[in-house]
Design a protein around this motif. Structure first.
Motif, mmCIF file in Angstrom:
data_model
loop_
_atom_site.group_PDB
_atom_site.id
_atom_site.type_symbol
_atom_site.label_atom_id
_atom_site.label_comp_id
_atom_site.label_asym_id
_atom_site.label_seq_id
_atom_site.Cartn_x
_atom_site.Cartn_y
_atom_site.Cartn_z
ATOM 1 N N LYS A 168 0.795 -1.228 0.000
ATOM 2 C CA LYS A 168 0.000 0.000 0.000
ATOM 3 C C LYS A 168 0.833 1.287 0.000
ATOM 4 C CE LYS A 168 -3.686 2.088 2.730
ATOM 5 N NZ LYS A 168 -4.514 1.890 3.934
ATOM 6 N N TYR A 169 1.979 1.276 0.635
ATOM 7 C CA TYR A 169 2.796 2.486 0.734
ATOM 8 C C TYR A 169 4.087 2.313 -0.035
ATOM 9 C CZ TYR A 169 -0.487 3.420 4.465
ATOM 10 O OH TYR A 169 -1.641 3.614 5.172
ATOM 11 N N PRO A 170 4.577 3.342 -0.695
ATOM 12 C CA PRO A 170 4.008 4.683 -0.825
ATOM 13 C C PRO A 170 2.879 4.702 -1.849
ATOM 14 C CG PRO A 170 6.040 4.548 -2.072
ATOM 15 C CD PRO A 170 5.863 3.216 -1.382
ATOM 16 N N ASN A 171 2.020 5.710 -1.740
ATOM 17 C CA ASN A 171 0.954 5.922 -2.709
ATOM 18 C C ASN A 171 0.598 7.403 -2.723
ATOM 19 O OD1 ASN A 171 -1.591 6.553 -1.100
ATOM 20 N ND2 ASN A 171 -0.918 4.660 -0.100
ATOM 21 N N PRO A 172 0.029 7.893 -3.828
ATOM 22 C CA PRO A 172 -0.258 9.331 -3.936
ATOM 23 C C PRO A 172 -1.392 9.820 -3.027
ATOM 24 C CG PRO A 172 -0.887 8.178 -5.957
ATOM 25 C CD PRO A 172 -0.226 7.178 -5.068
ATOM 26 N N MET A 173 -2.222 8.922 -2.506
ATOM 27 C CA MET A 173 -3.325 9.347 -1.650
ATOM 28 C C MET A 173 -2.882 9.626 -0.215
ATOM 29 S SD MET A 173 -4.211 7.236 -4.034
ATOM 30 C CE MET A 173 -5.109 7.426 -5.522
ATOM 31 N N ASN A 174 -1.782 9.006 0.213
ATOM 32 C CA ASN A 174 -1.279 9.173 1.576
ATOM 33 C C ASN A 174 0.176 9.624 1.558
ATOM 34 O OD1 ASN A 174 -3.045 6.282 1.722
ATOM 35 N ND2 ASN A 174 -3.680 7.899 3.105
ATOM 36 N N PRO A 175 0.451 10.831 1.058
ATOM 37 C CA PRO A 175 1.841 11.278 0.944
ATOM 38 C C PRO A 175 2.529 11.511 2.292
ATOM 39 C CG PRO A 175 0.343 13.066 0.418
ATOM 40 C CD PRO A 175 -0.496 11.835 0.589
ATOM 41 N N SER A 176 1.754 11.600 3.363
ATOM 42 C CA SER A 176 2.370 11.825 4.674
ATOM 43 C C SER A 176 3.076 10.569 5.197
ATOM 44 C CB SER A 176 1.326 12.292 5.686
ATOM 45 O OG SER A 176 0.332 11.308 5.848
ATOM 46 N N ILE B 121 -8.742 10.271 11.576
ATOM 47 C CA ILE B 121 -8.559 8.861 11.205
ATOM 48 C C ILE B 121 -9.653 8.437 10.236
ATOM 49 C CG2 ILE B 121 -8.709 6.504 12.107
ATOM 50 C CD1 ILE B 121 -7.139 7.571 14.578
ATOM 51 N N SER B 122 -10.881 8.873 10.470
ATOM 52 C CA SER B 122 -11.986 8.540 9.570
ATOM 53 C C SER B 122 -11.724 9.072 8.166
ATOM 54 C CB SER B 122 -13.290 9.111 10.129
ATOM 55 O OG SER B 122 -14.370 8.761 9.300
ATOM 56 N N SER B 123 -11.281 10.320 8.078
ATOM 57 C CA SER B 123 -10.961 10.919 6.781
ATOM 58 C C SER B 123 -9.798 10.178 6.115
ATOM 59 C CB SER B 123 -10.606 12.388 6.983
ATOM 60 O OG SER B 123 -10.134 12.952 5.790
ATOM 61 N N ASN B 124 -8.783 9.862 6.898
ATOM 62 C CA ASN B 124 -7.628 9.143 6.348
ATOM 63 C C ASN B 124 -7.989 7.721 5.934
ATOM 64 O OD1 ASN B 124 -5.967 11.343 6.572
ATOM 65 N ND2 ASN B 124 -5.063 10.694 8.511
ATOM 66 N N ALA B 125 -8.969 7.111 6.616
ATOM 67 C CA ALA B 125 -9.406 5.767 6.239
ATOM 68 C C ALA B 125 -9.998 5.778 4.831
ATOM 69 C CB ALA B 125 -10.416 5.231 7.248
ATOM 70 N N ASN B 126 -10.754 6.838 4.516
ATOM 71 C CA ASN B 126 -11.297 6.966 3.153
ATOM 72 C C ASN B 126 -10.169 7.075 2.137
ATOM 73 O OD1 ASN B 126 -14.002 6.851 3.940
ATOM 74 N ND2 ASN B 126 -14.075 9.046 4.331
ATOM 75 N N LYS B 127 -9.148 7.866 2.465
ATOM 76 C CA LYS B 127 -7.990 7.976 1.575
ATOM 77 C C LYS B 127 -7.267 6.643 1.468
ATOM 78 C CE LYS B 127 -7.146 12.816 2.759
ATOM 79 N NZ LYS B 127 -6.240 13.717 3.477
ATOM 80 N N GLY B 128 -7.213 5.910 2.565
ATOM 81 C CA GLY B 128 -6.568 4.601 2.561
ATOM 82 C C GLY B 128 -7.288 3.612 1.657
ATOM 83 N N ARG B 129 -8.613 3.655 1.651
ATOM 84 C CA ARG B 129 -9.378 2.769 0.755
ATOM 85 C C ARG B 129 -9.162 3.165 -0.705
ATOM 86 N NH1 ARG B 129 -12.789 2.885 5.416
ATOM 87 N NH2 ARG B 129 -13.977 4.680 4.722
ATOM 88 N N GLU B 130 -9.091 4.486 -0.966
ATOM 89 C CA GLU B 130 -8.765 4.944 -2.325
ATOM 90 C C GLU B 130 -7.373 4.456 -2.726
ATOM 91 O OE1 GLU B 130 -9.094 9.201 -2.589
ATOM 92 O OE2 GLU B 130 -11.127 9.196 -1.780
ATOM 93 N N ALA B 131 -6.451 4.499 -1.790
ATOM 94 C CA ALA B 131 -5.087 4.040 -2.059
ATOM 95 C C ALA B 131 -5.080 2.547 -2.377
ATOM 96 C CB ALA B 131 -4.181 4.334 -0.865
ATOM 97 N N MET B 132 -5.880 1.775 -1.657
ATOM 98 C CA MET B 132 -5.954 0.331 -1.933
ATOM 99 C C MET B 132 -6.448 0.089 -3.356
ATOM 100 S SD MET B 132 -5.000 -1.652 0.593
ATOM 101 C CE MET B 132 -5.969 -3.147 0.458
ATOM 102 N N GLU B 133 -7.467 0.832 -3.777
ATOM 103 C CA GLU B 133 -7.971 0.694 -5.150
ATOM 104 C C GLU B 133 -6.882 1.071 -6.153
ATOM 105 O OE1 GLU B 133 -10.667 -0.754 -6.087
ATOM 106 O OE2 GLU B 133 -11.839 -0.777 -4.238
#
Length: 164
Positions: free
Chosen positions: A24-32, A119-131
């Motif tokens: 999953k990491y790195p990915n453009p949805m979770n650059p932090s 965390i809730s907002s980041n979870a949405n980004k995490g699911r986008e990152a998985m896709e």
């Protein structure tokens, strides 16, 4: 202490989703997220894979905030469980849980709530990152398949050319 939970269904089989989770990491949805260390990974007697990972993040905090260390005051323990969908083997159920604890500061309950929202907002980004990762993996598989088909044709074409 604040507990946050979420459930999401991926429209992909368990094998695909768990492969993506490990990449999953790195990915453009979770650059932090700047690094991932695997602290422990094992398969238990029932066949479940357990992976304990430490994520290193860079949130771009102002230097004054960085100078006041909050690392001893804030704790987030997140658990993600991926299971095949009980009715559809082409789907995967993700259950997420985060336990947020803020110690030693006033308004800790308020801060824990703010962190739960983040965390809730980041979870949405995490699911986008998985896709995104799944898409990358599928593209890589298609490219390898096409390459393998091409290399299988080349020797046969060369052999046919030599025989003529």
């Amino acid at each position: 202490m604040k507990i946050w939970t979420s459930e999401h269904v991926f429209e992909h089989p368990w094998e695909t989703v768990t492969t993506a989770a490990m990449q999953k990491y790195p990915n453009p949805m979770n650059p932090s997220v700047v690094g991932v260390d695997v602290l422990d990974r094992h398969v238990d007697p029932s066949g479940k894979l357990h992976s304990h990972r430490l994520l290193s993040t860079e949130w771009g905090l102002p230097s004054i905030v960085k100078s006041i260390s909050f690392t001893n005051m804030v704790s987030v323990d997140e658990r993600l469980v991926y299971k095949p969908h009980p009715q559809d083997p082409e789907k995967t159920v993700l259950t997420q849980e985060a336990i947020i604890t803020v110690k030693g500061v006033s308004l800790s309950s308020y801060l824990e709530g703010l962190m739960a929202n983040t965390i809730s907002s980041n979870a949405n980004k995490g699911r986008e990152a998985m896709e995104w990762v799944i898409h990358q993996l599928n593209a890589e598989i298609e490219e390898l398949t096409a390459s393998a088909r091409g290399s299988m044709r080349t020797p046969m074409a060369a052999a046919a050319f030599v025989e003529k």
